[in-house]
Design a protein around this motif. Structure first.
Motif, PDB file in Angstrom:
ATOM      1  N   LEU A  18      -0.175  34.463 -82.750  1.00 20.00           N
ATOM      2  CA  LEU A  18      -1.406  33.485 -82.472  1.00 20.00           C
ATOM      3  C   LEU A  18      -2.066  34.473 -83.691  1.00 20.00           C
ATOM      4  CD1 LEU A  18      -2.242  31.114 -80.536  1.00 20.00           C
ATOM      5  CD2 LEU A  18       0.352  32.257 -79.916  1.00 20.00           C
ATOM      6  N   ILE A  19      -2.395  33.914 -84.434  1.00 22.42           N
ATOM      7  CA  ILE A  19      -3.786  34.773 -85.539  1.00 22.42           C
ATOM      8  C   ILE A  19      -5.216  34.700 -85.226  1.00 22.42           C
ATOM      9  CG2 ILE A  19      -3.888  34.786 -88.082  1.00 22.42           C
ATOM     10  CD1 ILE A  19      -1.374  33.771 -88.502  1.00 22.42           C
ATOM     11  N   SER A  20      -5.366  36.010 -85.093  1.00 24.34           N
ATOM     12  CA  SER A  20      -7.144  35.939 -85.061  1.00 24.34           C
ATOM     13  C   SER A  20      -7.634  36.418 -86.376  1.00 24.34           C
ATOM     14  CB  SER A  20      -7.462  37.535 -83.970  1.00 24.34           C
ATOM     15  OG  SER A  20      -7.221  36.576 -82.814  1.00 24.34           O
ATOM     16  N   ASP A  21      -7.059  36.959 -87.180  1.00 23.93           N
ATOM     17  CA  ASP A  21      -7.584  37.271 -88.517  1.00 23.93           C
ATOM     18  C   ASP A  21      -7.992  36.608 -89.431  1.00 23.93           C
ATOM     19  OD1 ASP A  21      -7.848  40.313 -90.377  1.00 23.93           O
ATOM     20  OD2 ASP A  21      -6.819  38.290 -91.629  1.00 23.93           O
ATOM     21  N   SER A  22      -8.954  36.281 -90.601  1.00 19.69           N
ATOM     22  CA  SER A  22      -9.701  35.239 -90.606  1.00 19.69           C
ATOM     23  C   SER A  22      -9.453  35.009 -91.923  1.00 19.69           C
ATOM     24  CB  SER A  22     -10.953  35.273 -90.277  1.00 19.69           C
ATOM     25  OG  SER A  22     -12.038  34.159 -91.633  1.00 19.69           O
ATOM     26  N   THR A  23      -9.246  36.032 -92.616  1.00 17.69           N
ATOM     27  CA  THR A  23      -8.130  35.669 -93.534  1.00 17.69           C
ATOM     28  C   THR A  23      -7.305  35.747 -93.689  1.00 17.69           C
ATOM     29  OG1 THR A  23      -9.706  37.612 -95.358  1.00 17.69           O
ATOM     30  CG2 THR A  23      -8.175  37.191 -96.064  1.00 17.69           C
ATOM     31  N   LEU A  24      -5.604  35.874 -93.347  1.00 20.82           N
ATOM     32  CA  LEU A  24      -4.737  35.540 -92.768  1.00 20.82           C
ATOM     33  C   LEU A  24      -4.806  33.858 -91.933  1.00 20.82           C
ATOM     34  CD1 LEU A  24      -1.861  35.566 -92.689  1.00 20.82           C
ATOM     35  CD2 LEU A  24      -2.049  37.363 -90.268  1.00 20.82           C
ATOM     36  N   PHE A  25      -5.917  33.572 -91.606  1.00 22.68           N
ATOM     37  CA  PHE A  25      -5.870  32.201 -90.889  1.00 22.68           C
ATOM     38  C   PHE A  25      -5.885  31.209 -91.968  1.00 22.68           C
ATOM     39  CE2 PHE A  25      -8.394  28.634 -90.080  1.00 22.68           C
ATOM     40  CZ  PHE A  25      -7.739  27.499 -88.743  1.00 22.68           C
TER      41      PHE A  25
END
Length: 401
Positions: free
Chosen positions: A351-358
């Motif tokens: 589960l990805i919270s980081d905006s850049t990685l999203f």
């Protein structure tokens, strides 16, 4: 006539036994489960993104080459083909240097031949199968697969995603061509949770309490990107996806090689469409297993009528797995969007919270849409009787596909 009757009687007995075995095995498994899904804490790691086999294997091999203490490898498929034999060579080299190497692959789908297995064992590498067929529920345990793909190197570097070890993941299967997949490399805090999951899976097969040893959990620095892992064991994933979909206000992206969502997720998607949520589903045009495509048609037809957009990837085979919602929820991992991942397999997702990685994930999916054709209601209405007949067969066994 007697022979025909006996044949039908035998088939009925076999069918009854398989069905009873599966139902009792499933009930027993649910009763034995503890916490599921396992939601690991939020961690900050440095995360690298891969969506081609060439880039993934290059980084993967380089990291293993640098190992000084241990290499833990868990794959659903690990073939002794061209790329697989290269990895076997590398693991043998590291074992000869005194590095502890553990290899865990799925018992049924692993693909490792005797030659490869013997080479690993003869080099002192700890090799084991996961999810062995077990008495008394033979048919149910046959269908219970460990679909996770996890690697940990020295407790400091970890990998998780959709790639396995096989030449097809490099686009070398002439029928499938280019292979699109998503995989993540971690260095930093998150590696400890990948390690815990691997050692838990390993210990389950060996009755060994190895996962508490300090050497496997060295101190690591915080990274810059916040993520957490969710581990499921044939329960919890469907509920997690349904809850996330219910929260959608603007859009949902689903990327998966297989789309057999079942009634719970299907109803949740239809409800979201009725609320005005834009839903886009990206699937492969080609298939790597029989009947999985036919099993999706009835679900897709209903969603298309409700306003969903469906794309079929044209430039090779699409094996990527992701669920994105409203620029706030991003799930990438081993789980497919199907009943097997929801109710039978061991899975591990990020589960990805980081905006850049999203937005890296989102941009990749949107680029792949440009390499796809849009499915229409007319396409499905015009499917021939032979396809519809295979659909009927697929729908009767969709949980096993």
């Amino acid at each position: 006539m007697v022979i025909i009757f006996n044949i039908f009687l035998l088939l009925f007995i076999i069918y009854f036994w398989l069905r009873l075995d599966f139902l009792l095995g499933e009930k027993n498994h649910i009763l034995q489960q503890e916490t599921n899904p396992v939601i690991y804490p939020d961690r900050c790691s440095n995360v690298a993104w891969f969506d081609t086999g060439e880039d993934f294997y290059q980084a993967f091999f380089e990291d293993i080459q640098s190992a000084s203490d241990h290499v833990h490898v868990l794959f659903y498929i690990f073939r002794n083909d061209s790329i697989g034999s290269q990895l076997i060579d590398l693991l043998i080299e590291k074992a000869s240097e005194g590095v502890t190497v553990r290899v865990l692959i799925d018992r049924i789908s692993g693909g490792m031949n005797r030659e490869g297995r013997n080479r690993l064992k003869n080099a002192g590498i700890h090799f084991s199968y996961s999810q062995k067929i077990k008495f008394p529920y033979l048919f149910y345990s046959l269908n219970r697969r460990n679909h996770r793909k996890i690697t940990i190197i020295d407790g400091k570097i970890g990998y998780i995603g959709g790639f396995n070890i096989g030449d097809e993941y490099l686009g070398r299967d002439p029928k499938l061509g280019f292979w699109r997949d998503f995989h993540l490399r971690f260095d930093g805090e998150g590696v400890q949770d990948l390690q815990a999951q691997f050692l838990q899976d390993w210990s389950r097969e060996h009755n060994q309490d190895t996962y508490r040893q300090e050497r496997y959990y060295p101190k690591v620095a915080q990274g810059k990107q916040r993520t957490h892992f969710a581990s499921t064991d044939a329960k919890g994933l469907e509920e997690s996806f349904a809850e996330a979909i219910q929260q959608a206000n603007h859009y949902i992206y689903i990327a998966s090689p297989y789309f057999i969502p079942g009634s719970v997720i299907q109803d949740t998607l239809l409800t979201s469409l009725n609320r005005g949520v834009d839903i886009t589903i990206l699937l492969p045009e080609k298939r790597d297993h029989p009947l999985v495509k036919e099993a999706s048609f009835s679900y897709l037809e209903e969603l298309l009528h409700a306003g969903a957009k469906v794309y079929h990837f044209q430039d090779g085979f699409y094996h990527a797995k992701a669920l994105l919602i409203d620029d706030s929820y991003c799930d990438v991992g081993s789980a497919n969007f199907d009943l097997r991942s929801f109710h039978l397999n061991n899975e591990m997702n990020t589960l990805i919270s980081d905006s850049t990685l999203f937005h890296t994930v989102k941009d990749a999916i949107e680029e792949d849409m440009k390499r796809s054709t849009r499915l229409t209601i007319k396409d499905l209405k015009d499917r021939p009787f032979s396809i519809r007949f295979r659909e009927k067969i697929a729908s009767s066994i969709e949980k096993l596909l």
